[in-house]
Design a protein around this motif. Structure first.
Motif, mmCIF file in Angstrom:
data_model
loop_
_atom_site.group_PDB
_atom_site.id
_atom_site.type_symbol
_atom_site.label_atom_id
_atom_site.label_comp_id
_atom_site.label_asym_id
_atom_site.label_seq_id
_atom_site.Cartn_x
_atom_site.Cartn_y
_atom_site.Cartn_z
ATOM 1 N N ASP A 1 21.751 -51.806 32.902
ATOM 2 C CA ASP A 1 22.995 -51.594 33.615
ATOM 3 C C ASP A 1 23.658 -52.921 33.969
ATOM 4 O O ASP A 1 22.993 -53.936 34.149
ATOM 5 N N MET A 2 24.981 -52.889 34.082
ATOM 6 C CA MET A 2 25.720 -54.078 34.492
ATOM 7 C C MET A 2 25.315 -54.430 35.926
ATOM 8 O O MET A 2 25.136 -53.524 36.746
ATOM 9 N N TRP B 1 33.166 -47.090 35.736
ATOM 10 C CA TRP B 1 31.766 -47.509 35.636
ATOM 11 C C TRP B 1 30.926 -46.517 36.425
ATOM 12 O O TRP B 1 31.093 -46.371 37.618
ATOM 13 N N LYS B 2 30.047 -45.829 35.715
ATOM 14 C CA LYS B 2 29.142 -44.897 36.376
ATOM 15 C C LYS B 2 27.771 -45.556 36.345
ATOM 16 O O LYS B 2 27.149 -45.663 35.281
ATOM 17 N N ASN B 3 27.353 -46.003 37.523
ATOM 18 C CA ASN B 3 26.126 -46.778 37.628
ATOM 19 C C ASN B 3 24.933 -46.104 36.943
ATOM 20 O O ASN B 3 24.674 -44.934 37.159
ATOM 21 N N GLY B 4 24.246 -46.847 36.113
ATOM 22 C CA GLY B 4 23.058 -46.319 35.451
ATOM 23 C C GLY B 4 23.366 -45.429 34.268
ATOM 24 O O GLY B 4 22.468 -44.944 33.592
ATOM 25 N N ASP B 5 24.634 -45.186 34.012
ATOM 26 C CA ASP B 5 24.992 -44.221 32.983
ATOM 27 C C ASP B 5 25.902 -44.849 31.908
ATOM 28 O O ASP B 5 25.475 -45.056 30.772
ATOM 29 N N LYS C 1 33.351 -47.564 30.896
ATOM 30 C CA LYS C 1 34.410 -47.332 29.907
ATOM 31 C C LYS C 1 35.537 -48.353 30.021
ATOM 32 O O LYS C 1 35.941 -48.710 31.133
ATOM 33 N N ARG D 1 27.085 -47.406 26.755
ATOM 34 C CA ARG D 1 26.091 -46.453 27.281
ATOM 35 C C ARG D 1 24.794 -47.176 27.536
ATOM 36 O O ARG D 1 24.324 -47.955 26.703
ATOM 37 N N ILE D 2 24.184 -46.902 28.695
ATOM 38 C CA ILE D 2 22.940 -47.578 29.032
ATOM 39 C C ILE D 2 21.761 -46.759 28.537
ATOM 40 O O ILE D 2 21.538 -45.632 28.983
ATOM 41 N N ILE D 3 21.040 -47.317 27.575
ATOM 42 C CA ILE D 3 19.850 -46.647 27.037
ATOM 43 C C ILE D 3 18.712 -47.664 27.117
ATOM 44 O O ILE D 3 18.616 -48.566 26.290
#
Lengths: 517, 316
Positions: free
Chosen positions: A51-52, A203-207, A210, A230-232
């Protein structure tokens, strides 16, 4: 030394970048991968590993943050693919004297909220970076930045500095809008506004995060309209998502997945030599390792090519300096490499008083590949009679203990984010930087310090190189560190992706990328 | 009854104090310096000292802990060391995602586990019984992350039916689709547990005299099974379900990592790695409260199922 450097159009630079971009793709170009005649897609999905940390470019210095913010913000200068410094927000610059540089700012730049970018914003941004506890180290060679006129900014240096210009290409020196940041700092963090190719959307934390192409970008508008990061976290999952077509690009492709991508005609691998050096730091204050013969013996025990071929599946090149080749000040390919010499190593150990071998510990931060490298090192050192005890711990614990000098041998990597040799040598070798600052060998040598300072305090690349060559000769003899290899940067993509340009530090900018349906 | 509930609620307080104290101390004495994690290796000593003072990390541990608890009691759980967001906002943002797959998993476990348990018990030592118990053993022994990877290989990579990772909340349909694999992976263990628990607990009541009495009254076998057997076998099953639910909420770490699910389990792991003490503490306190509440709820449920227990509560 007064010279006016280039007034090249930045657009030209981008064009040249585009032209070179495709060359790195080593992917499969087998049947059916031509994108001619296919329709362009308006969304690019990029898989990233973590994550950022922060959307503030003067705070979020981690790669996970920069891969996003680097598309939102622009820097004063940029680097082309050969490492040359080219204009970006500044259209030209002039070295007034050894410690003064004037930058002429482009007059057609607007931030994503429509306000124009002027010298006020630029000077404010540089001063903000200079005073940021997070990123100051990249720019604190400068005393301050001051506004000369509406579109001219002066950077006052404390002393001449090798990286004075190249450091301004580092994303942590990005330009932010002064009024907005000052009036509403929290708002800026929640919705960052820059003048780069993409504007922030969500920005959806952990997810996910865009971005959307900015219509008013001062260079050619970005090719893909929307980007989703996308955070994988799992490497295997990123590869599967790519194979599945759920994502178009994956940063941090695991080395053992390269062959999977290469054998699939719908996928491709972008590879380029990175600016990351993997090395062993040998604690020179340890009672055993303080004997230079033991350190020399360790260097002679290692066969780097074997490690690259097996553990890294070929994705790396042997190193002959802590400074990577594409970086300003690289001492040169003619400098000696450490070569495996088992008998020589054994003799050195015997001379040092260990004819029957000895036991040393080797520490590494948890990571599958790096631990595998250390296991091979353990094996190779066994051949000269050194029994290695491997210690693995999580990254925070590892650096903490290494900073305290608790380990004998440490596996480290160092990314030359700034693009000049001082970033490596000053941090890793200079006696003032022992411990947390980077010198975990706790090495101190006045002569070496002198060469480092000579190279640091010049704007002349050749002078710097010459000093690094002298320094390298000392380091090859004294072995405070054993440089192992330069890693290869691996990015996976579907064959629908074109014009992706790799940044050697991993700070990829996506404005040139196109993706087909 | 209300006095009992109040008493149980008050008992959460010492549990919370104990849990937070242990977690805080372990995180604080663990190697790794939060200040360095935040600022990076290259920050100056001064900057580090300044931040350390700002965060109060230069004070004695017990004072730090006391300050934390004092702020927490006032509803201030602090901001994340790592990305400066409000801890409770973040926890509340992530928790529903975890709840979603945990609830899905427990639902799947109940819907499949109880019938499988009943059938196995009623047809003890038959092929069906043996097959389902071997299956259950398999489920109990299978690590969730391994199960997850296998599911991804089959359903995403080979059959291309379901997304391999992530939570897609663009529409309800897509959300449900992205939930399927994590829910199956997460439910494997609890499904197996509940099936085994139902079976053994059914077997205990199946040969009781009152079952024969019920049958002799001439009611249908279905009624005997549900009303007389299952109802009496339910207490251990409820206990198992309650415990499983707690485990699912707190223990979905592996599943969330494998499926890149933005839940609270992954948040905790990432926060531990970066020594983000406020974030770990906030998440742990939250989970602890949830866990205690679920346990309380389970105990109260006993009363509805078993009149004997209800009468015990009344006295308190």
């Amino acid at each position: 030394m007064k010279r006016i450097l280039c007034t090249l159009l930045a657009a030209l630079m981008l064009l040249s970048l585009v032209a070179c971009g495709g060359n790195n793709s080593t992917g499969n170009s087998g049947g059916g991968t031509s994108n001619e005649g296919r329709e362009l897609d308006d969304e690019l999905v990029v898989a990233v590993a973590s994550d950022m940390t922060s959307m503030d470019p003067h705070v979020g210095k981690e790669i996970s943050a920069v891969v996003v913010t680097n598309n939102i913000f622009a820097t004063l200068l940029a680097k082309d693919e050969d490492g040359n410094i080219v204009p970006y927000v500044a259209e030209s610059w002039e070295e007034v004297d050894d410690t003064t540089i004037d930058f002429k700012i482009r007059e057609d730049i607007t931030f994503h909220d429509g306000t124009p970018c002027t010298a006020e914003d630029v000077a404010y941004s540089l001063n903000r970076a200079i005073n940021s506890a997070y990123v100051a180290y990249i720019i604190d060679y400068a005393e301050n930045a001051e506004v000369i006129d509406e579109y001219t900014v002066r950077l006052n240096l404390k002393a001449p500095f090798l990286g004075a210009l190249v450091n301004l290409t580092v994303p942590f020196t990005a330009i932010v809008p002064k009024d907005l940041v000052e009036s509403d700092p929290d708002g800026f963090l929640a919705h960052p506004i820059g003048c780069g190719p993409y504007e922030f959307v969500e920005w959806k934390n952990g997810d996910y995060c865009k971005l959307k192409a900015y219509d008013g970008y001062f260079l050619d508008k970005a090719k893909v309209e929307n980007i989703t990061f996308r955070i994988i976290p799992e490497a295997a999952q990123r590869t599967i998502a790519l194979e599945n077509g759920e994502v178009d690009l994956i940063y941090d492709l695991a080395v053992n997945d390269i062959s999977i991508l290469e054998s699939n005609p719908d996928l491709q691998v972008y590879q380029n030599e990175s600016v990351t050096t993997w090395y062993l730091a040998l604690n020179t204050q340890d009672p055993i390792l303080s004997d230079v013969r033991v350190r020399q013996a360790i260097a002679k025990a290692i066969n780097v090519q074997e490690i690259i071929d097996s553990v890294l599946y070929g994705a790396g090149t042997p190193a002959n300096s802590l400074i990577p080749p594409s970086v300003i000040g690289y001492p040169g390919e003619d400098m000696p490499y450490f070569e495996q010499d088992i008998e020589g190593a054994k003799e050195l150990l015997a001379e040092a008083g260990y004819p029957d071998g000895l036991t040393l510990d080797l520490a590494v931060a948890e990571d599958v590949t790096r631990v595998a490298v250390c296991t091979m090192l353990q094996d190779q050192l066994k051949d000269i009679g050194i029994t290695v005890t491997l210690t693995t711990c999580d990254y925070s614990t590892y650096t903490f203990r290494a900073n305290e000098g608790e380990f004998q041998m440490m596996f480290f990597f160092w990314i030359c984010a700034a693009g000049h040799g001082d970033y490596q040598m000053y941090s890793l070798i200079h006696s003032s930087q022992q411990g947390a600052a980077g010198n975990r060998s706790f090495y101190a040598n006045d002569e070496a310090d002198q060469y480092i300072m000579n190279a640091r305090q010049t704007m002349d690349e050749e002078v710097a190189r010459e000093n690094y060559r002298q320094l390298e000769a000392i380091l090859d003899e004294e072995v405070p560190t054993v440089e192992l290899l330069y890693t290869t940067l691996n990015v996976g993509a579907t064959s629908k992706v074109e014009n992706f340009i790799m940044d050697r530090a991993g700070y990829h900018n996506l404005e040139t990328v196109v993706v087909y349906k | 009854m209300w006095r009992y509930i109040l008493k149980r609620l008050l008992m959460i307080i010492p549990v919370l104090v104990g849990v937070t104290f242990v977690v805080y101390m372990i995180l604080s004495v663990a190697h790794g310096d939060p200040v360095q994690t935040i600022l990076g290796d290259k920050a100056t000593e001064e900057a580090q000292e300044q931040l350390r003072a700002e965060l109060g990390l230069d004070r004695p541990l017990i004072v730090q802990y006391g300050n934390y608890i004092w702020d927490a009691l006032h509803g201030d759980f602090g901001t994340s060391y790592k990305n400066q967001v409000d801890v409770m906002d973040q926890v509340l943002d992530r928790f529903p995602n975890t709840l979603l797959i945990a609830a899905g998993a427990i639902l799947l476990s109940l819907v499949l586990g109880i019938p499988v348990g009943i059938i196995s018990a009623k047809k003890q030592y038959s092929f069906i019984d043996n097959a389902s118990m071997v299956g259950a053993l398999f489920g109990v022994s299978m690590p969730a992350f391994w199960m997850g990877l296998l599911l991804v290989i089959v359903f995403s990579l080979k059959l291309r039916l379901l997304p391999s990772s992530g939570m897609n909340s663009e529409s309800l349909g897509l959300l449900l689709k992205s939930m399927i694999l994590p829910v199956i992976a997460l439910s494997t263990y609890s499904l197996a547990m509940i099936a085994r628990m139902t079976r053994s607990s059914m077997l205990e009541v199946i040969r009781q005299d009152y079952i024969s009495t019920a049958r002799s009254k001439g009611i249908t076998e279905g009624q005997v099974t549900v009303r007389h057997m299952l109802r009496n076998a339910l207490i251990p099953i409820i206990t198992a379900v309650g415990l499983q639910f707690g485990t699912l909420v707190g223990g979905s770490i592996m599943t969330e990592t494998v499926f890149s699910w933005p839940g609270i389990g992954r948040l905790i792991v990432e926060s531990i790695k970066s020594r983000d003490i406020p974030m770990v503490m906030g998440s742990v306190i939250f989970l602890c409260v949830i866990f205690s509440m679920v346990n309380l709820l389970v105990d109260l449920l006993y009363a509805f199922v078993d009149p004997q227990i209800k009468s015990q509560y009344k006295g308190k």
